[in-house]
Design an enzyme around this catalytic site. Structure first.
Site, PDB file in Angstrom:
ATOM      1  CB  SER A   1      -0.919  -0.212   1.110  1.00  0.00           C
ATOM      2  OG  SER A   1      -1.250  -0.419   2.460  1.00  0.00           O
ATOM      3  CG  ASN A   2       4.503   2.094   2.680  1.00  0.00           C
ATOM      4  OD1 ASN A   2       3.359   2.000   2.946  1.00  0.00           O
ATOM      5  ND2 ASN A   2       5.629   1.245   3.001  1.00  0.00           N
TER       6      ASN A   2
ATOM      7  NE  ARG B   1       3.493  -9.308   9.068  1.00  0.00           N
ATOM      8  CZ  ARG B   1       3.792  -8.927   8.229  1.00  0.00           C
ATOM      9  NH1 ARG B   1       4.918  -8.517   8.022  1.00  0.00           N
ATOM     10  NH2 ARG B   1       2.711  -8.099   6.964  1.00  0.00           N
TER      11      ARG B   1
ATOM     12  NE  ARG C   1      10.218  -6.040   5.386  1.00  0.00           N
ATOM     13  CZ  ARG C   1      10.954  -5.463   4.529  1.00  0.00           C
ATOM     14  NH1 ARG C   1      12.088  -5.225   4.173  1.00  0.00           N
ATOM     15  NH2 ARG C   1      10.186  -3.959   3.601  1.00  0.00           N
TER      16      ARG C   1
ATOM     17  CE  LYS D   1      15.102  -1.795  -4.246  1.00  0.00           C
ATOM     18  NZ  LYS D   1      13.500  -2.111  -3.397  1.00  0.00           N
TER      19      LYS D   1
ATOM     20  N   GLY E   1      23.109   4.616  -5.631  1.00  0.00           N
ATOM     21  CA  GLY E   1      22.423   5.159  -6.497  1.00  0.00           C
ATOM     22  C   GLY E   1      21.399   4.095  -7.217  1.00  0.00           C
TER      23      GLY E   1
ATOM     24  N   GLY F   1      10.616   2.159   4.007  1.00  0.00           N
ATOM     25  CA  GLY F   1       9.355   2.830   3.312  1.00  0.00           C
ATOM     26  C   GLY F   1      10.107   3.103   1.937  1.00  0.00           C
TER      27      GLY F   1
ATOM     28  CG  ASP G   1       7.667  -0.063   0.289  1.00  0.00           C
ATOM     29  OD1 ASP G   1       8.179  -1.073  -0.373  1.00  0.00           O
ATOM     30  OD2 ASP G   1       7.233   0.282   1.524  1.00  0.00           O
TER      31      ASP G   1
ATOM     32  CG  ASP H   1       6.536   3.172   6.441  1.00  0.00           C
ATOM     33  OD1 ASP H   1       7.529   2.591   7.022  1.00  0.00           O
ATOM     34  OD2 ASP H   1       5.865   1.418   6.043  1.00  0.00           O
TER      35      ASP H   1
END
Ligand code: KDG
Length: 317
Positions: free
Chosen positions: A36-37, A105, A167, A224, A229, A254, A257, A293
């Protein structure tokens, strides 16, 4: 729809100061979830985005729903679960670069996603399907849901964009790496960070990671590299894009994202890979300079101001 994304969003509690979580007393409640970010980053730039997920039918579920609806994301495929809560997590900010998360979670509503929650028609309406390596590691049914979403996308000429988003706390399964590699092999665009690339391929340079991940020859791999860069490689060409300057890192979470949102926005606008990656580095850097985020994700006017390096703005003193 330009992009459809699929994953879990949680309420994020951020302490008001740095230090170990056990000493924190005051928290602010924001929301966070890699997919959703990305969705928020894209709608702020004017793209049409849908998010597929499950939320608990509880106050936190409604907080997330209202927030994402307020941003303008299509939530027609979001379901509320009666018997499972919305996930939450806490950020521990030891310093601006050492940020950890503590998840709650393990029995969340989003973990209950099933393949038959997916609408083929909905996914087929998009240009891109964005997924991350977080969702398939949440549960077996989430893994199956992601594989089904990919299958639908591929059968309907929807391009699959995959951010491995490793993660470690979710990698309890011995086959986590195999799952992420299985998805990489089906993706059209893969967005690993340096550490994720190393984990997945065993290679240490972005060039060799890209070669190893480009199994079918036609994948675009964009690695990334943080302050160095980003590196991109397609079938025909490759290149480096320098990082966009960051004045001061406030919260790095974030940034990946934001980077993904920038690249996808560039591609949707018809920019070439290099220019799209440049947009990704700009947005990723903006995210790191703001707490949270999503709070640093720019709208179109701000992005244009920054990329045109315009110093003219309305400043209220
Ligand atoms: O990419 C930022 C995410 O890590 C964060 O928002 C939380 O989605 C999240 C997760 O599962 O860690």
């Amino acid at each position: 729809m330009d992009i459809i994304t699929l994953g879990e969003t949680m309420v994020l509690f951020t302490p008001d100061k740095t230090g170990m979580l056990r000493y924190m007393e005051q928290f602010s409640a924001q929301i966070g979830g890699s997919e959703s970010n990305v969705a928020i980053g894209l709608v702020r730039l004017g793209h049409k985005v849908g998010w597929i997920s499950k939320l608990g039918n509880d106050e936190f579920g409604w907080k997330i729903f209202q927030y994402l609806r307020g941003e303008g994301i299509d939530l027609s495929q979001v379901q509320f679960e009666k018997n499972f809560p919305t996930g939450i997590y806490f950020k521990e900010m030891l310093n601006s670069e050492e940020v950890r998360v503590q998840y709650y979670r393990s029995d969340s509503a989003a973990k209950q996603l099933q393949p038959n929650d997916l609408s083929e028609k909905y996914i087929a309406s998009a240009k891109y399907l964005h997924i991350t390596g977080i969702t398939p590691l949440l549960s077996d049914n989430c893994y199956k849901t992601i594989m089904e979403a990919i299958e639908i996308a591929r059968n309907n000429n929807v391009k699959v964009v995959f951010d491995p988003n490793l993660r470690k706390k979710l990698c309890s399964k011995s086959n986590s790496k195999d799952i992420l590699l299985e998805i990489s092999a089906k993706a059209d665009i893969i967005l690993p960070g340096q550490a994720e690339g190393e984990f997945l391929t065993g290679e240490t340079t972005p060039e060799s990671m890209a070669k190893s991940l480009n199994k079918n020859g036609s994948t675009i791999v964009i690695v990334k590299l943080g302050e160095n860069g980003a590196y991109y490689a397609t079938e025909d060409y490759e290149g480096f894009v320098p990082a966009h300057p960051v004045k001061q890192v406030i919260d790095p979470v974030g940034a990946g994202d934001g980077f993904a949102a920038g690249i996808l926005s560039g591609l949707l606008d018809g920019l070439n890979i290099k220019k799209s990656v440049q947009r990704g580095t700009v947005i990723g850097s903006l995210v790191t300079m703001v707490q949270g985020d999503i709070e640093g994700l720019p709208d179109r006017a701000r992005l244009e101001r920054i990329t045109n390096q315009s110093k003219i703005d309305d400043v209220i003193r």
